[in-house]
Write an enzyme that holds these catalytic residues in place. Structure first.
Site, PDB file in Angstrom:
ATOM      1  N   ARG A 114       3.338  41.020  48.356  1.00  0.00           N
ATOM      2  CA  ARG A 114       3.271  40.327  47.060  1.00  0.00           C
ATOM      3  C   ARG A 114       2.654  41.158  45.939  1.00  0.00           C
ATOM      4  O   ARG A 114       2.185  40.621  44.947  1.00  0.00           O
ATOM      5  CB  ARG A 114       2.530  38.991  47.197  1.00  0.00           C
ATOM      6  N   LYS A 136      10.119  47.380  34.059  1.00  0.00           N
ATOM      7  CA  LYS A 136      11.403  46.983  34.651  1.00  0.00           C
ATOM      8  C   LYS A 136      11.606  47.719  35.966  1.00  0.00           C
ATOM      9  O   LYS A 136      11.512  48.954  36.024  1.00  0.00           O
ATOM     10  CB  LYS A 136      12.553  47.291  33.703  1.00  0.00           C
ATOM     11  N   GLU A 178      17.949  59.015  24.957  1.00  0.00           N
ATOM     12  CA  GLU A 178      16.994  57.926  24.717  1.00  0.00           C
ATOM     13  C   GLU A 178      16.073  58.242  23.541  1.00  0.00           C
ATOM     14  O   GLU A 178      15.682  57.347  22.785  1.00  0.00           O
ATOM     15  CB  GLU A 178      16.170  57.657  25.981  1.00  0.00           C
ATOM     16  N   LYS A 216       8.013  51.797  22.309  1.00  0.00           N
ATOM     17  CA  LYS A 216       8.384  50.879  23.387  1.00  0.00           C
ATOM     18  C   LYS A 216       7.237  49.936  23.737  1.00  0.00           C
ATOM     19  O   LYS A 216       7.451  48.747  23.965  1.00  0.00           O
ATOM     20  CB  LYS A 216       8.820  51.658  24.631  1.00  0.00           C
ATOM     21  N   GLU A 226      12.016  39.792  27.744  1.00  0.00           N
ATOM     22  CA  GLU A 226      13.255  39.641  26.983  1.00  0.00           C
ATOM     23  C   GLU A 226      13.563  38.183  26.667  1.00  0.00           C
ATOM     24  O   GLU A 226      14.694  37.720  26.810  1.00  0.00           O
ATOM     25  CB  GLU A 226      14.427  40.284  27.734  1.00  0.00           C
ATOM     26  N   ARG A 231      13.063  42.777  22.719  1.00  0.00           N
ATOM     27  CA  ARG A 231      13.243  43.872  23.681  1.00  0.00           C
ATOM     28  C   ARG A 231      14.713  44.271  23.802  1.00  0.00           C
ATOM     29  O   ARG A 231      15.035  45.392  24.199  1.00  0.00           O
ATOM     30  CB  ARG A 231      12.673  43.478  25.045  1.00  0.00           C
ATOM     31  N   ASN A 235      18.147  48.311  23.842  1.00  0.00           N
ATOM     32  CA  ASN A 235      19.462  48.581  24.420  1.00  0.00           C
ATOM     33  C   ASN A 235      20.455  49.080  23.380  1.00  0.00           C
ATOM     34  O   ASN A 235      21.667  49.024  23.601  1.00  0.00           O
ATOM     35  CB  ASN A 235      20.004  47.317  25.101  1.00  0.00           C
ATOM     36  N   HIS A 238      23.740  50.869  24.209  1.00  0.00           N
ATOM     37  CA  HIS A 238      23.936  50.735  25.652  1.00  0.00           C
ATOM     38  C   HIS A 238      25.151  49.894  26.044  1.00  0.00           C
ATOM     39  O   HIS A 238      25.691  50.082  27.136  1.00  0.00           O
ATOM     40  CB  HIS A 238      22.682  50.150  26.310  1.00  0.00           C
ATOM     41  N   HIS A 242      27.156  51.939  28.480  1.00  0.00           N
ATOM     42  CA  HIS A 242      27.250  51.546  29.889  1.00  0.00           C
ATOM     43  C   HIS A 242      28.702  51.399  30.323  1.00  0.00           C
ATOM     44  O   HIS A 242      29.077  51.812  31.434  1.00  0.00           O
ATOM     45  CB  HIS A 242      26.512  50.226  30.116  1.00  0.00           C
ATOM     46  N   HIS A 253      23.572  59.454  31.924  1.00  0.00           N
ATOM     47  CA  HIS A 253      23.323  58.168  31.264  1.00  0.00           C
ATOM     48  C   HIS A 253      22.956  58.358  29.791  1.00  0.00           C
ATOM     49  O   HIS A 253      23.499  57.688  28.910  1.00  0.00           O
ATOM     50  CB  HIS A 253      22.201  57.423  31.981  1.00  0.00           C
TER      51      HIS A 253
END
Length: 351
Positions: A114, A136, A178, A216, A226, A231, A235, A238, A242, A253
């Site tokens: 946990r 994330k 980025e 950030k 989000e 947030r 992206n 993206h 993507h 990427h």
């Protein structure tokens, strides 16, 4: 060295950023029970560093390098190795590698007993400026990127530009994708990028990394999970990036983020949301890092944008597009309109 603190409702991250950060803070992890997750490429370069810094009895899991390792099976394998190593609640999980390692090791730390203490030590430029900060964690599942995951803040992030010295040019370009994204979101970063003599210079990259992290942190502190939409701005580029990454592959990427940003900037221009000198300046930055192709078969690639998690509930494609220095806008388009704009952008690149 720069010290940045991220405070959220679920936890606090101490981010140590700058030359000498690894030497200063990694040694403080010695003497406690650690479990290191890394990949074959990083281990080949830094095997001696890992065992010297974290003591020879540290548990370790070495995954094959690359996105294909970010799987549910490998997640369970890491947890199994942790159990066999006798890892307990007072132990620390160390993610030593790029974004894939940070994501999967972070999720393992979140799930095991946990939650264990987590330290991120990002070794790629992209991971340093972006993925190691913000909490994330995820693995891919059933061909869906980041389908299984959680928000889990690392206790510490050690960002040292010393690791950039061993990166191939492709990885530097990936990280710059980025960084330029943050330039589109932050006027100060945009000005630094525009004024730089050489954005590939490692000293410059080490310096601007802290600026990207600060931006950030400011976003994540206000919208960790989000829920407010703030947030989502991270992206930028993206949605299309993507989709192209999934369909065309081959590039990194970060390079696809830049290509997606270029196409979405074109859409913002056609929608009348951006004008003046800004678009040409941003396009110049993008093209200094990656060649933007006039893609063929763009309809098939565009279909993959339908799967993007940012899309609105009515099924419209949702883009976060740059519109001016430090400003972005959310654009929602029906699929046919979106495809039409992408096709027009590709045709403009043929000229």
């Amino acid at each position: 060295m720069t010290e940045i603190i991220l405070n959220t409702q679920t936890g606090k991250s101490n981010i140590h950023c700058g030359e000498g950060a690894f030497k200063e803070y990694a040694r403080k992890l010695k003497g406690v029970k650690n479990f290191v997750v890394t990949d074959t490429n990083v281990f080949a370069l830094y095997k001696d560093v890992i065992f010297s810094a974290f003591s020879g009895d540290a548990g370790i899991k070495i995954l094959p390098a690359g996105e294909r390792s970010k799987t549910y099976g490998n997640l369970i394998s890491i947890i199994g190795e942790m159990a066999r190593a006798g890892i307990t609640r007072d132990c620390t999980v160390i993610a030593f590698g790029g974004g894939v390692i940070g994501d999967i090791a972070g999720l393992a730390a979140c799930l095991y007993m946990r939650g264990l203490r987590l330290v991120q030590i990002p070794t790629t430029l992209l991971a340093q400026v972006d993925s190691s900060v913000g909490g994330k964690t995820a693995v891919d599942f059933k061909k869906v990127k980041n389908l299984i995951g959680a928000f889990y803040q690392p206790d510490e992030v050690i960002v040292d530009p010393i690791f950039l010295k061993t990166l191939p040019p492709r990885e530097i370009r990936c990280g710059l994708g980025e960084i330029i994204k943050y330039g589109a979101l932050d006027g100060g970063i945009y000005k630094k990028l525009s004024a730089a003599e050489d954005i590939f210079n490692l000293n410059f990259l080490g310096d601007i990394t802290a600026d990207c992290i600060r931006h950030k942190v400011g976003v994540v502190e206000k919208d960790e999970r989000e829920t407010t939409g703030l947030r989502k701005t991270l992206n930028l580029g993206h949605t299309t990036g993507h989709a192209f990454e999934l369909y065309y592959k081959r590039k990194s990427h970060g390079e696809f983020v830049l290509i997606g940003m270029y196409y979405e900037l074109f859409i913002a221009e056609k929608k009348g949301l951006v004008s003046g000198e800004y678009p040409s300046g941003l396009k110049k930055l993008i093209k200094s890092v990656v060649n933007v192709p006039p893609y063929k078969d763009i309809g098939e690639a565009a279909k993959l944008a339908k799967l993007d998690k940012k899309n609105s509930t009515d099924g419209k494609i949702t883009l976060i597009a740059p519109v001016s220095e430090g400003e972005c806008a959310e654009i929602r388009l029906g699929f046919e309109e979106y495809l039409s704009y992408l096709s027009d952008c590709a045709k403009s690149l043929e000229k």
